[in-house]
Design a protein around this motif. Structure first.
Motif, PDB file in Angstrom:
ATOM      1  N   GLY A  70      57.828  -5.161  42.535  1.00  0.00           N
ATOM      2  CA  GLY A  70      58.422  -4.758  41.107  1.00  0.00           C
ATOM      3  C   GLY A  70      58.289  -3.623  41.278  1.00  0.00           C
ATOM      4  N   LEU A  71      58.831  -2.686  41.844  1.00  0.00           N
ATOM      5  CA  LEU A  71      58.943  -1.073  41.815  1.00  0.00           C
ATOM      6  C   LEU A  71      60.460  -0.538  41.100  1.00  0.00           C
ATOM      7  CD1 LEU A  71      56.657   0.663  44.430  1.00  0.00           C
ATOM      8  CD2 LEU A  71      56.169   0.090  42.455  1.00  0.00           C
ATOM      9  N   ILE A  72      61.910  -1.594  41.936  1.00  0.00           N
ATOM     10  CA  ILE A  72      62.804  -1.643  41.439  1.00  0.00           C
ATOM     11  C   ILE A  72      63.307  -3.060  41.535  1.00  0.00           C
ATOM     12  CG2 ILE A  72      62.930   0.055  42.859  1.00  0.00           C
ATOM     13  CD1 ILE A  72      64.314  -1.155  45.230  1.00  0.00           C
ATOM     14  N   THR A  73      64.556  -3.299  40.643  1.00  0.00           N
ATOM     15  CA  THR A  73      64.994  -4.242  40.458  1.00  0.00           C
ATOM     16  C   THR A  73      66.898  -4.311  40.648  1.00  0.00           C
ATOM     17  OG1 THR A  73      65.848  -3.281  37.571  1.00  0.00           O
ATOM     18  CG2 THR A  73      63.375  -4.295  38.100  1.00  0.00           C
ATOM     19  N   PRO A  74      67.219  -5.638  41.094  1.00  0.00           N
ATOM     20  CA  PRO A  74      68.429  -5.207  41.442  1.00  0.00           C
ATOM     21  C   PRO A  74      69.278  -5.068  39.604  1.00  0.00           C
ATOM     22  CG  PRO A  74      67.270  -7.796  41.431  1.00  0.00           C
ATOM     23  CD  PRO A  74      66.919  -7.117  40.293  1.00  0.00           C
TER      24      PRO A  74
END
Length: 248
Positions: A179-183
């Protein structure tokens, strides 16, 4: 998750046990690597990029230095699966069963990408770099004296970083699952990402535009694959969260 709570002392003991396993395996791999070092060096010397070159030892210790460098690299590659598994085994008690299976699958994928990066650097980039350096020396009227230590040190410094750079999809997948980055973040930051990749390409390649372009092509493809993988991983995270909410 594992319901058993571990104290700090138990965590440190578990970490110590994992480190000992890795170090013991590395020592065994180091011994085993001595059986592979000479054939590997001879093979690389007979490759098309090197067979026309006369290798020189400018110092008495150069041959043993090259020998030990390759022994260390081979031992490190042999130890990598064990190291990754021990890291997984250390963190897996804090994961759900499905997460354990997913993260365990990262190990063979990571090794595969590492080998892909090494192969790309050696079979595609390195021959071009050697020809470029020879052409530049010829244009400048310089008679090259190739040192065996300098040649193989340059080879390792050029090839090995690509094994690390090719880990980008695995790292993106892992960070997305955390959950640290998203698309969306990856898509919006594409221009900055390409700038960073261009800087990386400039750092790990000789200072000519063609070699940097050769490197930028696979790095760009890797980034786009990483965005696609992040979308898949993010959908799975959302589905898992929705399922958890329904169960509550």
């Amino acid at each position: 998750m594992n319901d058993k709570e571990m104290s700090l002392y138990e965590h440190l003991g578990e970490l110590r046990k994992r480190l000992i396993i890795v170090l013991v395996f590395f020592a065994v791999a180091m011994i085993a690597s001595f059986f592979f070092v000479e054939p590997v060096i001879v093979y690389l010397q007979k490759a098309s990029e090197a067979k026309e070159l006369t290798m020189n030892a400018f110092r008495l210790t150069d041959p043993i230095k090259v020998y030990m460098q390759f022994a260390f690299v081979i031992a490190l590659v042999l130890t990598a699966p064990v190291l990754l598994y021990q890291i997984w085994a250390f963190v897996s008690p804090g994961l759900y069963e499905k997460e354990r299976k997913v993260t365990l699958s990262y190990i063979p994928l990571s090794l595969f990408l590492f080998l892909c990066g090494v192969c790309f650097a050696y079979f595609v980039l390195f021959p071009y770099v050697v020809r470029f350096m020879e052409s530049l020396a010829s244009d400048l009227g310089v008679q090259q004296m190739i040192g065996i230590n300098e040649y193989f040190s340059f080879l390792l410094q050029l090839v090995l970083p690509f094994g690390a750079v090719f880990q980008l999809p695995v790292i993106v997948m892992f960070l997305t699952r955390l959950g640290l980055i998203t698309p969306t973040l990856l898509s919006k930051g594409r221009r900055y990402a390409y700038l960073i990749l261009l800087i990386v390409a400039a750092i790990i390649t000789p200072p000519d535009v063609i070699s940097q372009l050769i490197v930028m092509i696979p790095l760009s493809i890797l980034y786009e694959i990483s965005v696609w993988i992040s979308k898949i991983a993010y959908r799975k995270v959302l589905l898992a969260e929705q399922k958890a909410d329904l169960e509550e």
